[in-house]
Scaffold this motif. Structure first.
Motif, PDB file in Angstrom:
ATOM      1  N   ARG A 302      38.172   0.877  -0.549  1.00 41.96           N
ATOM      2  CA  ARG A 302      37.707  -0.495  -0.793  1.00 41.96           C
ATOM      3  C   ARG A 302      36.375  -0.734  -0.061  1.00 41.96           C
ATOM      4  O   ARG A 302      35.453  -1.353  -0.608  1.00 41.96           O
ATOM      5  N   GLU A 303      36.290  -0.233   1.166  1.00 41.90           N
ATOM      6  CA  GLU A 303      35.035  -0.367   1.902  1.00 41.90           C
ATOM      7  C   GLU A 303      33.913   0.386   1.189  1.00 41.90           C
ATOM      8  O   GLU A 303      32.779  -0.112   1.074  1.00 41.90           O
ATOM      9  N   ALA A 304      34.222   1.584   0.702  1.00 41.58           N
ATOM     10  CA  ALA A 304      33.220   2.374  -0.017  1.00 41.58           C
ATOM     11  C   ALA A 304      32.705   1.617  -1.234  1.00 41.58           C
ATOM     12  O   ALA A 304      31.501   1.650  -1.547  1.00 41.58           O
ATOM     13  N   GLY A 305      33.605   0.913  -1.932  1.00 47.65           N
ATOM     14  CA  GLY A 305      33.183   0.136  -3.092  1.00 47.65           C
ATOM     15  C   GLY A 305      32.205  -0.966  -2.723  1.00 47.65           C
ATOM     16  O   GLY A 305      31.250  -1.246  -3.462  1.00 47.65           O
ATOM     17  N   GLY A 311      24.351  -0.805  -2.539  1.00 47.34           N
ATOM     18  CA  GLY A 311      23.375   0.265  -2.733  1.00 47.34           C
ATOM     19  C   GLY A 311      23.216   1.164  -1.523  1.00 47.34           C
ATOM     20  O   GLY A 311      22.241   1.930  -1.449  1.00 47.34           O
ATOM     21  N   ASP A 312      24.142   1.123  -0.585  1.00 45.35           N
ATOM     22  CA  ASP A 312      24.053   1.941   0.623  1.00 45.35           C
ATOM     23  C   ASP A 312      24.834   3.232   0.393  1.00 45.35           C
ATOM     24  O   ASP A 312      26.026   3.337   0.691  1.00 45.35           O
ATOM     25  N   ARG A 313      24.148   4.234  -0.113  1.00 40.96           N
ATOM     26  CA  ARG A 313      24.792   5.489  -0.465  1.00 40.96           C
ATOM     27  C   ARG A 313      25.376   6.188   0.762  1.00 40.96           C
ATOM     28  O   ARG A 313      26.489   6.715   0.719  1.00 40.96           O
ATOM     29  N   GLU A 317      29.283   7.161   1.206  1.00 42.08           N
ATOM     30  CA  GLU A 317      29.772   8.542   1.337  1.00 42.08           C
ATOM     31  C   GLU A 317      30.612   8.726   2.594  1.00 42.08           C
ATOM     32  O   GLU A 317      31.619   9.458   2.583  1.00 42.08           O
ATOM     33  N   LYS A 318      30.245   8.065   3.676  1.00 40.27           N
ATOM     34  CA  LYS A 318      31.039   8.161   4.907  1.00 40.27           C
ATOM     35  C   LYS A 318      32.429   7.554   4.690  1.00 40.27           C
ATOM     36  O   LYS A 318      33.433   8.111   5.150  1.00 40.27           O
ATOM     37  N   HIS A 324      39.240  10.464   1.989  1.00 43.27           N
ATOM     38  CA  HIS A 324      39.819  11.768   1.665  1.00 43.27           C
ATOM     39  C   HIS A 324      40.591  12.347   2.851  1.00 43.27           C
ATOM     40  O   HIS A 324      41.654  12.947   2.677  1.00 43.27           O
ATOM     41  N   THR A 325      40.058  12.168   4.036  1.00 45.83           N
ATOM     42  CA  THR A 325      40.738  12.678   5.228  1.00 45.83           C
ATOM     43  C   THR A 325      42.114  12.048   5.372  1.00 45.83           C
ATOM     44  O   THR A 325      43.121  12.745   5.612  1.00 45.83           O
TER      45      THR A 325
END
Length: 456
Positions: A302-305, A311-313, A317-318, A324-325
């Protein structure tokens, strides 16, 4: 206190219960709690959602549950392959229902009255909740309270709390099958009933009060999601805020994490990306007190979205790497029941949404394709959503023929699913493809989509 008629009914039911010795034998040397954990694990293996605990196992063994609902039936038959319900000590569903035949499919397949055809003795209270209309008091009566609801005098017990918890499960199941549009208005009735219990009822035990708060909060989130998926953003925001307030009052970290998770999702969809990030981070703080890596994985997604929307790639990615971890640590007994949808297909789909927001449509399409390929067809609504994401990503990536093919698959599923969210994505796909009508299959898709839109 229960009325004399209620008390006599309960006594009559108890006197008729026959202990299920066959089921007790299958438990063997395991405690009821250990056996319940095995049931939950088996449910996860087949993508089912059950909330099994020692109390439920005790009710089955005591003969109080003569026939499990369909979700439990699938789990038990998976656990004890080759055995029938009769072998497990259960009574045929037709006998439990008094010989009632299966209710035929209604003309409108998205009405919650479909639950008549997929409900057992545990769910009768919920059916009345969906079918009852009127004031909060009447809705509360539909959850088994009777019409004489008296503030500060109504005692809330197992029956009322079980009804609220069952309402949450049924709403989620119906949403998985049919989408939100046909459910939202009706689902508001049991929600009003649940909060009437909180406002006007008194629980006999603290554990009962805690379950009621958690059940009411989860119900608010479920109804909020129906509003979200059917395009009612303000209603969804209100329901999620109600759930968050309930979580804070009850000191329920799991409910708080869930409320923040959905709030983040809604904020992202509404274009409030900074709020999406902050809500997801708040959810991760609440979930940090729980032993559920999968919940932390979903919140990181959700944070990644949110970061993708900004626009902060790099930040996106982090967050994806962190997701995934956590995901790779696997499922756990502490995973909330509502997270039954969160498996590898959803992991792929949420990544697709991130890459799409960042404008990397070919990469997004690869993830969306994997999501659709991996999705169990029983979760019809999610399958339609993943294919809609795939169609839109392919259209933007310059693959019109493939986009049209995926679009046709979504239109096939819209015979079963009603979701404004999915329909909106398909409309966006058609808009992107308009200038490429002559590409293979595009014209046929656009014509078919136009026919569907005109019929809605």
């Amino acid at each position: 206190m229960a009325s004399s008629s209620q008390a006599s009914g309960q006594a009559r039911q108890a006197s008729q219960a026959v202990p299920n010795l066959a089921f007790r034998g299958l438990r063997g040397q395991r405690s009821p709690g250990e056996f319940a954990a095995a049931v939950r694990k088996a449910a996860r293996e087949i993508g089912e959602q059950v909330s099994c605990d020692a109390r439920y196992i005790g009710r089955v063994e005591a003969g109080e549950i003569r026939c499990p609902n369909y979700a439990y039936e699938r789990v038990f038959l998976h656990m004890f392959h080759g055995l029938t319900l009769a072998d497990l000590g259960f009574t045929a569903r037709e006998r439990v229902r008094g010989g009632r035949s299966r209710v035929p499919e209604p003309a409108h397949p998205f009405c919650p009255f479909d639950i008549d055809s997929d409900i057992d003795e545990e769910s009768d209270v919920l059916r009345r909740a969906f079918m009852t209309s009127g004031t909060t008091t009447v809705a509360a009566a539909s959850l088994g309270l009777g019409l004489g609801l008296v503030p500060n005098q109504r005692r809330v017990g197992e029956a009322e709390v079980n009804a609220v918890e069952e309402a949450v499960r049924r709403i989620r199941l119906l949403d998985d099958r049919h989408g939100a549009d046909g459910l939202y208005r009706r689902a508001a009735q049991p929600l009003r009933a649940a909060y009437a219990l909180l406002d006007e009822g008194t629980a006999a035990r603290r554990s009962t009060a805690d379950r009621l708060h958690a059940g009411a909060g989860e119900l608010a989130i479920s109804v909020g999601w129906l509003a979200h998926d059917s395009g009612r953003v303000d209603d969804a925001r209100s329901h999620y805020a109600e759930a968050l307030a309930t979580a804070r009052v009850a000191g329920d970290g799991a409910l708080e994490a869930h409320a923040f998770c959905n709030t983040s999702f809604l904020a992202r969809d509404a274009g409030r990306y900074r709020e999406a990030v902050r809500s997801a981070q708040a959810g991760q703080r609440a979930a940090g007190r729980l032993a559920s890596p999968r919940l932390l994985s979903l919140l990181a997604l959700r944070e990644a979205g949110g970061w993708a929307g900004l626009g902060d790639r790099s930040a996106c990615e982090k967050s994806l790497a962190r997701a995934h971890t956590y995901f790779d640590r696997g499922a756990a007994d502490a995973d909330p029941e509502w997270m039954s949808f969160f498996a590898e297909p959803e992991l792929e789909a949420l990544q697709a949404q991130c890459w799409s927001a960042l404008g990397e449509w070919s990469r997004a399409a690869r993830h969306a394709h994997r999501a659709a390929a991996l999705q169990d067809r029983r979760f019809t609504r999610n399958l339609a959503l993943y294919r809609a994401e795939l169609a839109l990503d392919l259209a933007r990536a310059g693959s019109p023929a493939e986009a049209a093919q995926a679009g046709h698959q979504v239109l096939d599923l819209l015979e079963e699913v009603k979701s404004s969210r999915i329909q909106s994505m398909l409309t966006d796909t058609a808009r992107v493809l308009l200038s490429q009508r002559r590409a293979g299959g595009v014209g046929a898709f656009l014509d078919r989509h136009g026919d569907v839109v005109r019929r809605v």
